[in-house]
Enzyme design. Structure first.
Site, mmCIF file in Angstrom:
data_model
loop_
_atom_site.group_PDB
_atom_site.id
_atom_site.type_symbol
_atom_site.label_atom_id
_atom_site.label_comp_id
_atom_site.label_asym_id
_atom_site.label_seq_id
_atom_site.Cartn_x
_atom_site.Cartn_y
_atom_site.Cartn_z
ATOM 1 N N GLY A 1 -6.959 -3.531 -0.924
ATOM 2 C CA GLY A 1 -7.202 -2.989 -2.250
ATOM 3 C C GLY A 1 -7.473 -1.497 -2.217
ATOM 4 O O GLY A 1 -7.006 -0.752 -3.055
ATOM 5 N N PHE A 2 -8.320 -1.070 -1.260
ATOM 6 C CA PHE A 2 -8.633 0.357 -1.077
ATOM 7 C C PHE A 2 -9.159 0.992 -2.355
ATOM 8 O O PHE A 2 -8.964 2.179 -2.591
ATOM 9 C CB PHE A 2 -7.402 1.114 -0.559
ATOM 10 C CG PHE A 2 -6.736 0.433 0.598
ATOM 11 C CD1 PHE A 2 -7.419 0.208 1.772
ATOM 12 C CD2 PHE A 2 -5.429 -0.015 0.503
ATOM 13 C CE1 PHE A 2 -6.824 -0.438 2.843
ATOM 14 C CE2 PHE A 2 -4.826 -0.662 1.571
ATOM 15 C CZ PHE A 2 -5.519 -0.866 2.740
ATOM 16 N N ILE B 1 -11.500 -8.667 1.629
ATOM 17 C CA ILE B 1 -10.242 -7.958 1.349
ATOM 18 C C ILE B 1 -9.543 -7.545 2.642
ATOM 19 O O ILE B 1 -8.771 -6.580 2.671
ATOM 20 C CB ILE B 1 -10.490 -6.738 0.453
ATOM 21 C CG1 ILE B 1 -11.547 -5.807 1.057
ATOM 22 C CG2 ILE B 1 -10.890 -7.157 -0.942
ATOM 23 C CD1 ILE B 1 -11.758 -4.521 0.283
ATOM 24 N N GLY B 2 -9.828 -8.296 3.703
ATOM 25 C CA GLY B 2 -9.241 -7.986 4.998
ATOM 26 C C GLY B 2 -10.209 -7.338 5.950
ATOM 27 O O GLY B 2 -9.841 -6.980 7.071
ATOM 28 N N GLN C 1 -12.119 -1.498 11.224
ATOM 29 C CA GLN C 1 -12.369 -0.726 10.012
ATOM 30 C C GLN C 1 -12.353 0.771 10.284
ATOM 31 O O GLN C 1 -11.765 1.551 9.525
ATOM 32 C CB GLN C 1 -13.705 -1.139 9.403
ATOM 33 C CG GLN C 1 -13.666 -2.464 8.669
ATOM 34 C CD GLN C 1 -12.811 -2.379 7.424
ATOM 35 O OE1 GLN C 1 -13.153 -1.714 6.453
ATOM 36 N NE2 GLN C 1 -11.662 -3.029 7.450
ATOM 37 N N GLY D 1 -22.491 0.830 5.438
ATOM 38 C CA GLY D 1 -21.080 0.559 5.210
ATOM 39 C C GLY D 1 -20.200 1.332 6.168
ATOM 40 O O GLY D 1 -20.515 2.468 6.538
ATOM 41 N N GLU E 1 -15.314 3.163 4.782
ATOM 42 C CA GLU E 1 -14.775 4.427 4.293
ATOM 43 C C GLU E 1 -15.159 5.643 5.124
ATOM 44 O O GLU E 1 -14.518 6.691 5.015
ATOM 45 C CB GLU E 1 -15.218 4.619 2.833
ATOM 46 C CG GLU E 1 -14.536 3.615 1.926
ATOM 47 C CD GLU E 1 -15.208 3.448 0.568
ATOM 48 O OE1 GLU E 1 -14.623 3.874 -0.431
ATOM 49 O OE2 GLU E 1 -16.302 2.870 0.528
#
Length: 690
Positions: free
Chosen positions: A236-237, A463-464, A587, A651, A654
């Protein structure tokens, strides 16, 4: 600080993805792989003008096609309650706010028939003049009160102008980035059906709870009358962070025809209707002393939004966090244009903002004759510059030093254009990265099955990223059982409510709820516990919470063709406790790869005459492939932060992308001696180097 890639126990171990076998064998079912009995198919019709109104729709030829069921327009579509997000208020009036806006929906027995119908529908328009190009001197630019994420549009501390004027060294540079598109592997898609007044939607979404709430409002239903399932999502990003047109159109088509309706967006239409990273023109002014310490920092961002919804890419915000100075001024200006509404794209704000800031820092280091790593080390603040809050943890210096050691930075010749292999010029570059720690309230339940196994339920979305696996690890660690003793259900609005997968907040938010539920179950005599973390999240102490990283890149630039290739890239990150070494590395590397695309290949443009995006598919919009990154590595610092959440994680989805474009751009300058400030660094921009 010590460097590690595993921690003791279940939590932190490199556990295999729970859904991995289902995905590679094809048994994992995505949004359009649910086919209810009598399922019909929808195909949307996009506007071919950039600004105007629909004057008429001719659908007779379309309805004569065998298998045709209906053509929905603003004249006959089901009426909707206006949502907070106007991009979803579809087929409700004759307005066309941008090229690609949906003006009709064809529904048929088969996908082929629906597509043929859409191609034969004729739409008339009253076209009006349009404007789609942002520039730093556009007369329509204004200062918004807020930028995305709830950040003030403008912020300042100290006296920037005086500090800049008095600085021994000054830099004034402007950096540009084109529009960018998310392009997940799975296009945006939905399957919707109505059963006795109950709406069921299988949706490719980053948050089923959010989609459920929005659909309930739009169709005037109670939330309990809506079920949204997002069990497996193919990326989705950010573009799937909120409901998008497919789920609304599928639900409308299903209500109108009385049949289930399946709708998958053609990839060529995605750039116009599911958001994009807005283009930015960013001016950086830095003032520094002779030793490189900053006295003044200004970051001004000009960007665009649509005419009907304000979205402001918060690109100046990272400059409120990274480095201290006597005077700091950051701000945003935005212009309303006849373009699709921008939205989230991986690391919104931080990715474009840190590109400009970290390139400016590299330029300053070069002008001072100071090592770029050392310049950053000298400017790390004691507290968060904007707020004055203490950092919950801050190990950027450790990332820079460890990255420099692993990369072999000490062997670098600082002179630009000094290394050559035949026609190739070689260079290395560095950049820092940061991303905020975001945690939202969540609910979760855990049940003891009485046979030594446990069942965890939470409406998280995978989402992966491996969310299923990591959350099962959190539960197993807290319950003191083996990982295979935990079953976990995610991806349905009928499960305990949880926030969406976005802002690198998912695991920290969901993991807190799972941890709390498991602890309460372990300490109680019951067999099932459901918890909510609202009071826990709201009761957090007032710290500035951020992840940090350092990115290093080596590039070659072809003096004949202008082609830039990344030879190797390294990221070192400080992101709290790493909960799964295997999925974390994936990630980090995924983010770095996306940053490489931003630096070298990903480019979009708006056609001033027609008003639409030119690059509409993966043939024209180039994302990096495996061959583009021969040597890519990620490591992390062991970081204990007691002020985060019980599982200790920040997180990581990103932080990998944020510093990568600047590291590559800085390496290109080191290789060529040219300072190129507009991304991407394609051969036409690099030029023949001689």
């Amino acid at each position: 600080m010590a460097v590690t890639e595993t921690t003791e126990g279940v939590l932190g171990a490199p556990a295999l993805r729970r859904e991995g076998r289902a995905k590679v064998t094809g048994t994992a079912r995505y949004a359009t792989e649910h086919t209810p009995p009598a399922c019909a198919y929808g195909w949307p019709v996009a506007a071919t003008v950039a600004h105007g109104r629909v004057t008429g729709v001719e659908d007779g030829e379309a309805l004569a096609i065998p298998g045709a069921l209906a053509v929905l327009t603003h004249e006959n579509a089901p009426r909707l309650v206006e949502p907070d997000d106007p991009t979803l208020f579809l087929l409700q009036n004759d307005r066309v706010p941008h090229r690609g806006w949906y003006v009709a929906l064809a529904v048929a027995e088969t996908l082929e028939a629906a597509r043929e119908m859409a191609q034969t529908i004729r739409v008339g328009y009253d076209e009006e003049p349009h404007d789609v190009l942002v520039r730093a001197d556009h007369p329509g630019l204004y200062h918004p009160e807020w930028a995305n994420g709830g950040y003030p549009g403008d912020q300042h501390s100290g006296d920037f102008e005086s500090a800049y004027a008095a600085a021994s060294h000054q830099l004034d540079a402007t950096y540009g980035i084109t529009p960018l598109h998310n392009h997940p592997m799975e296009p945006h898609a939905s399957t919707a059906l109505w059963e006795a007044g109950h709406l069921i939607a299988y949706d490719s979404s980053q948050g089923a709870s959010t989609v459920c709430q929005v659909l309930a409002r739009m169709f005037d239903l109670e939330e309990k009358q809506v079920t949204v399932v997002a069990e497996h999502v193919g990326g989705g990003f950010g573009s799937k962070g909120t409901p998008r047109p497919p789920v609304v159109l599928a639900a409308m088509g299903a209500r109108h025809t009385g049949r289930p309706v399946k709708l998958a967006l053609p990839r060529r239409e995605m750039p116009a209707v599911v958001g994009h990273r807005a283009p930015t023109v960013q001016r950086l002014r830095l003032g520094a002393r002779d030793d490189g310490t900053l006295t003044a920092l200004q970051h001004d961002v000009a960007t665009h939004t649509s005419t009907f919804k304000e979205f402001v890419e918060q690109a100046a915000v990272p400059s409120r966090v990274m480095y201290g100075a006597d005077g700091i001024r950051t701000g945003h200006r935005v212009v309303r244009l006849d373009v699709p509404t921008p939205s989230w794209m991986r690391a919104p704000g931080e990715a474009p903002g840190m590109y400009a800031l970290e390139c400016a820092m590299d330029e300053l280091a070069h002008s001072l004759g100071l090592d770029p790593v050392e310049l950053r080390l000298r400017n790390i603040p004691e507290t968060e510059p904007e707020s004055g809050k203490p950092f919950s943890s801050h190990h950027l210096a450790d990332c820079l030093r460890e990255g420099a050691r692993r990369f072999g930075w000490e062997h670098r010749d600082p002179r630009p254009a000094a290394r050559r292999e035949g026609d190739l010029l070689l260079g290395t570059g560095v950049a820092a990265s940061t991303y905020p720690v975001i945690v939202a309230p969540s609910t979760a339940s855990v049940q003891s099955m009485g046979d030594g196994t446990y069942h965890v339920r939470i409406n998280a979305t995978d989402i992966g990223t491996g969310a299923r696996t990591v959350l099962a690890q959190v539960a197993a660690q807290e319950l003191g059982v083996a990982l295979d003793a935990v079953r976990i259900d995610v991806g349905s609005s009928d499960l305990p409510q949880a926030p969406l997968a976005g802002g690198s907040s998912g695991t920290a938010s969901w993991g807190w709820a799972v941890h709390k539920a498991c602890r309460e179950l372990r300490e109680s005599d019951g067999s099932i516990v459901t918890v909510d973390t609202t009071s826990d999240v709201e009761g957090q102490e007032d710290y500035a919470r951020h992840a940090f990283g350092a990115l290093f890149a080596e590039v070659s630039a072809d003096t004949v063709t202008g082609e830039v290739r990344v030879r190797r890239m390294l990221g070192v990150f400080a992101a709290g406790r790493i909960l799964n070494a295997r999925t974390a590395r994936s990630q980090f590397i995924g983010g770095m790869t996306m940053g490489l695309g931003m630096a070298l290949t990903e480019h979009s443009s708006l056609d001033a005459r027609l008003g639409g995006f030119v690059q509409k598919d993966l043939a024209g919009y180039h994302v990096p492939a495996n061959a583009d990154v021969p040597d890519l590595d990620a490591h992390w610092i062991e970081e204990h932060d007691p002020h985060l959440n019980p599982v200790g994680g920040k997180g990581i989805g990103e932080i990998g992308i944020v510093g990568t474009p600047a590291a590559i751009a800085n390496a290109v300058h080191h290789a060529t001696g040219q300072r190129l400030r507009d991304l991407p660094l394609t051969p036409d921009r690099v030029g023949v180097l001689g």
